[in-house]
Write a protein that holds these residues in place. Sequence first.
Motif, PDB file in Angstrom:
ATOM      1  N   SER A 100       0.830  -1.201   0.000  1.00  0.00           N
ATOM      2  CA  SER A 100       0.000   0.000   0.000  1.00  0.00           C
ATOM      3  C   SER A 100       0.869   1.258   0.000  1.00  0.00           C
ATOM      4  CB  SER A 100      -0.914  -0.009   1.225  1.00  0.00           C
ATOM      5  OG  SER A 100      -1.673   1.185   1.306  1.00  0.00           O
ATOM      6  N   VAL A 101       1.912   1.255   0.819  1.00  0.00           N
ATOM      7  CA  VAL A 101       2.828   2.394   0.866  1.00  0.00           C
ATOM      8  C   VAL A 101       3.503   2.576  -0.491  1.00  0.00           C
ATOM      9  CG1 VAL A 101       4.999   3.240   1.832  1.00  0.00           C
ATOM     10  CG2 VAL A 101       3.261   2.280   3.344  1.00  0.00           C
ATOM     11  N   ALA A 102       3.991   1.491  -1.067  1.00  0.00           N
ATOM     12  CA  ALA A 102       4.708   1.565  -2.339  1.00  0.00           C
ATOM     13  C   ALA A 102       3.822   2.101  -3.454  1.00  0.00           C
ATOM     14  CB  ALA A 102       5.256   0.190  -2.711  1.00  0.00           C
ATOM     15  N   ALA A 103       2.577   1.627  -3.517  1.00  0.00           N
ATOM     16  CA  ALA A 103       1.664   2.077  -4.565  1.00  0.00           C
ATOM     17  C   ALA A 103       1.421   3.583  -4.470  1.00  0.00           C
ATOM     18  CB  ALA A 103       0.342   1.317  -4.464  1.00  0.00           C
TER      19      ALA A 103
ATOM     20  N   SER B 177       3.728  -0.872 -13.727  1.00  0.00           N
ATOM     21  CA  SER B 177       2.640  -1.722 -13.291  1.00  0.00           C
ATOM     22  C   SER B 177       2.475  -1.600 -11.779  1.00  0.00           C
ATOM     23  CB  SER B 177       2.965  -3.177 -13.654  1.00  0.00           C
ATOM     24  OG  SER B 177       4.119  -3.597 -12.939  1.00  0.00           O
ATOM     25  N   ASP B 178       1.521  -2.348 -11.234  1.00  0.00           N
ATOM     26  CA  ASP B 178       1.350  -2.359  -9.783  1.00  0.00           C
ATOM     27  C   ASP B 178       2.644  -2.853  -9.133  1.00  0.00           C
ATOM     28  OD1 ASP B 178      -1.243  -1.506 -10.040  1.00  0.00           O
ATOM     29  OD2 ASP B 178      -2.083  -3.533 -10.004  1.00  0.00           O
ATOM     30  N   PRO B 179       3.078  -2.204  -8.052  1.00  0.00           N
ATOM     31  CA  PRO B 179       4.343  -2.597  -7.423  1.00  0.00           C
ATOM     32  C   PRO B 179       4.248  -3.951  -6.733  1.00  0.00           C
ATOM     33  CG  PRO B 179       3.218  -0.960  -6.089  1.00  0.00           C
ATOM     34  CD  PRO B 179       2.444  -1.060  -7.376  1.00  0.00           C
ATOM     35  N   LYS B 180       5.338  -4.696  -6.776  1.00  0.00           N
ATOM     36  CA  LYS B 180       5.448  -5.969  -6.069  1.00  0.00           C
ATOM     37  C   LYS B 180       6.614  -5.857  -5.090  1.00  0.00           C
ATOM     38  CE  LYS B 180       3.357  -8.780  -9.700  1.00  0.00           C
ATOM     39  NZ  LYS B 180       2.080  -8.789  -8.952  1.00  0.00           N
ATOM     40  N   VAL B 181       6.314  -6.028  -3.826  1.00  0.00           N
ATOM     41  CA  VAL B 181       7.326  -5.871  -2.792  1.00  0.00           C
ATOM     42  C   VAL B 181       8.298  -7.045  -2.844  1.00  0.00           C
ATOM     43  CG1 VAL B 181       7.748  -5.754  -0.298  1.00  0.00           C
ATOM     44  CG2 VAL B 181       5.815  -4.519  -1.318  1.00  0.00           C
ATOM     45  N   VAL B 182       9.586  -6.736  -2.914  1.00  0.00           N
ATOM     46  CA  VAL B 182      10.642  -7.746  -2.959  1.00  0.00           C
ATOM     47  C   VAL B 182      11.251  -7.956  -1.578  1.00  0.00           C
ATOM     48  CG1 VAL B 182      12.877  -8.331  -3.974  1.00  0.00           C
ATOM     49  CG2 VAL B 182      11.150  -7.155  -5.353  1.00  0.00           C
ATOM     50  N   ALA B 183      11.445  -6.879  -0.830  1.00  0.00           N
ATOM     51  CA  ALA B 183      12.050  -6.992   0.492  1.00  0.00           C
ATOM     52  C   ALA B 183      11.658  -5.791   1.341  1.00  0.00           C
ATOM     53  CB  ALA B 183      13.568  -7.085   0.386  1.00  0.00           C
ATOM     54  N   ILE B 184      11.692  -5.986   2.667  1.00  0.00           N
ATOM     55  CA  ILE B 184      11.438  -4.933   3.641  1.00  0.00           C
ATOM     56  C   ILE B 184      12.581  -4.971   4.649  1.00  0.00           C
ATOM     57  CG2 ILE B 184       9.810  -4.000   5.340  1.00  0.00           C
ATOM     58  CD1 ILE B 184       7.642  -5.758   3.967  1.00  0.00           C
ATOM     59  N   SER B 185      13.099  -3.814   5.015  1.00  0.00           N
ATOM     60  CA  SER B 185      14.217  -3.792   5.950  1.00  0.00           C
ATOM     61  C   SER B 185      13.800  -4.331   7.315  1.00  0.00           C
ATOM     62  CB  SER B 185      14.774  -2.374   6.081  1.00  0.00           C
ATOM     63  OG  SER B 185      13.799  -1.493   6.615  1.00  0.00           O
ATOM     64  N   ARG B 186      14.767  -4.871   8.034  1.00  0.00           N
ATOM     65  CA  ARG B 186      14.540  -5.516   9.324  1.00  0.00           C
ATOM     66  C   ARG B 186      14.569  -4.506  10.473  1.00  0.00           C
ATOM     67  NH1 ARG B 186      18.797 -10.073  10.324  1.00  0.00           N
ATOM     68  NH2 ARG B 186      17.641 -10.905   8.534  1.00  0.00           N
ATOM     69  N   GLY B 187      13.761  -4.756  11.490  1.00  0.00           N
ATOM     70  CA  GLY B 187      13.844  -3.970  12.719  1.00  0.00           C
ATOM     71  C   GLY B 187      12.870  -2.813  12.781  1.00  0.00           C
TER      72      GLY B 187
ATOM     73  N   GLU C  41      13.753   0.243  13.991  1.00  0.00           N
ATOM     74  CA  GLU C  41      14.462   1.518  13.991  1.00  0.00           C
ATOM     75  C   GLU C  41      14.435   2.152  12.603  1.00  0.00           C
ATOM     76  OE1 GLU C  41      15.441   2.743  16.848  1.00  0.00           O
ATOM     77  OE2 GLU C  41      14.733   0.907  17.821  1.00  0.00           O
ATOM     78  N   TRP C  42      14.987   3.355  12.502  1.00  0.00           N
ATOM     79  CA  TRP C  42      15.098   4.062  11.238  1.00  0.00           C
ATOM     80  C   TRP C  42      16.558   4.186  10.841  1.00  0.00           C
ATOM     81  CZ3 TRP C  42      10.973   4.719  14.355  1.00  0.00           C
ATOM     82  CH2 TRP C  42       9.707   4.760  13.738  1.00  0.00           C
ATOM     83  N   PRO C  43      16.855   4.264   9.536  1.00  0.00           N
ATOM     84  CA  PRO C  43      15.896   4.333   8.430  1.00  0.00           C
ATOM     85  C   PRO C  43      15.237   2.987   8.149  1.00  0.00           C
ATOM     86  CG  PRO C  43      18.117   4.188   7.568  1.00  0.00           C
ATOM     87  CD  PRO C  43      18.254   4.327   9.053  1.00  0.00           C
ATOM     88  N   ARG C  44      14.083   3.052   7.526  1.00  0.00           N
ATOM     89  CA  ARG C  44      13.359   1.865   7.079  1.00  0.00           C
ATOM     90  C   ARG C  44      13.271   1.902   5.555  1.00  0.00           C
ATOM     91  NH1 ARG C  44       8.252   1.449  11.368  1.00  0.00           N
ATOM     92  NH2 ARG C  44       9.543   1.273  13.271  1.00  0.00           N
ATOM     93  N   ALA C  45      13.351   0.732   4.949  1.00  0.00           N
ATOM     94  CA  ALA C  45      13.372   0.679   3.481  1.00  0.00           C
ATOM     95  C   ALA C  45      12.463  -0.418   2.943  1.00  0.00           C
ATOM     96  CB  ALA C  45      14.803   0.447   2.987  1.00  0.00           C
ATOM     97  N   ILE C  46      11.937  -0.174   1.759  1.00  0.00           N
ATOM     98  CA  ILE C  46      11.146  -1.156   1.024  1.00  0.00           C
ATOM     99  C   ILE C  46      11.745  -1.279  -0.368  1.00  0.00           C
ATOM    100  CG2 ILE C  46       8.856  -1.825   0.202  1.00  0.00           C
ATOM    101  CD1 ILE C  46       7.660   0.183   2.207  1.00  0.00           C
ATOM    102  N   LEU C  47      12.030  -2.493  -0.793  1.00  0.00           N
ATOM    103  CA  LEU C  47      12.525  -2.756  -2.153  1.00  0.00           C
ATOM    104  C   LEU C  47      11.358  -3.268  -2.981  1.00  0.00           C
ATOM    105  CD1 LEU C  47      14.817  -2.975  -4.208  1.00  0.00           C
ATOM    106  CD2 LEU C  47      15.388  -5.205  -3.225  1.00  0.00           C
ATOM    107  N   VAL C  48      11.095  -2.592  -4.093  1.00  0.00           N
ATOM    108  CA  VAL C  48       9.891  -2.845  -4.887  1.00  0.00           C
ATOM    109  C   VAL C  48      10.258  -3.055  -6.354  1.00  0.00           C
ATOM    110  CG1 VAL C  48       7.661  -1.868  -5.600  1.00  0.00           C
ATOM    111  CG2 VAL C  48       8.559  -1.383  -3.329  1.00  0.00           C
TER     112      VAL C  48
END
Length: 331
Positions: free
Chosen positions: A51-54, A106-116, A118-125
Amino acid sequence: MNRRTFTTPLVGLVLAVGLTGCGVGSSIVGVRDAPAERTDGAPLNLEGATSVAARVLDDAVAARAAKGAEAAKVQPTVLADAALAQAQAATKIGAATSTDPLQRASDPKVVAISRGKEWPRAILVGTLDQASKTQTLHVLMSSAAAQPFKVHASVPMLPGTSVPALGDLAAGVRLIEPTDKAGAPLAPAGALTAYAAALNYPKPVANKAVGTSDAYATALRTSAASQVKALGALASFTQAHAPVPKNSIAFALADGGTVTFGQLTRRDVITASAGAKELVIPASYSKLVGKSKATKNIVINSLEQLVMVVPAKGAATVVGADEQIVSATAQ
């Protein structure tokens, strides 16, 4: 099939190198049904990250399409680091010499989400351009609790390439510091620096820990050789690449090593020889330079966006690349 075209923007020669393949397709691992949320793993589940990525990618597409003062206002609100630098350069010089890795996704497909937590936080799409079948990887990051996710990098995959496994989506992926080898022969910063040195012309510095047989490096070498041949004794040609340290992001691979998003600067210089009266600038770049001829030199500055896999064993390999002209001058 996926077709990407890289053109080295130099005087006297218009050379397009076509890259044909099938992109990463389903070979990127990590896209699966939503797992149960774990407090010791990724801070977002698949549904939340998607949802965030889209939302963020939609906003980023609109920001890339903005012009003038509106672009200056909205682009920093949704883009950062390498993605922002690329967008600002594209806005400045105009669409004729720009590319947009966010366009028609196209619609994003989440590949990975950072662990933990704390910040920073990351999403690979990952997204797919249905028209060209080009797969693009995007890094979304939030630097603090009060900061929204922004697109920090968007890089099209090279043909026939893929990203190795990053591990269980629910467990999250560790973000890697630029100087952390993460079990590989080279840290992300070292791998990017070595790749940049290996691309320099006419004096590349080879490093057995970094491969340069990828489609992007091959296109650059082919273009440089053709440019030198076309110029003959009229002028000399040099090309220098250098990493932009602050614009790199790396994720740990499941079996050791990293997938690293990095940015390089490139400086192409053509210098007229003593016997040359003038250098003719191709029409596609004369407007950018502000003149059609030069008597001393022509300098073209570009940004290069990269995705590099640095494995625990074997040579690092570039699997994604894009380029954006920033400026050009002529004397």
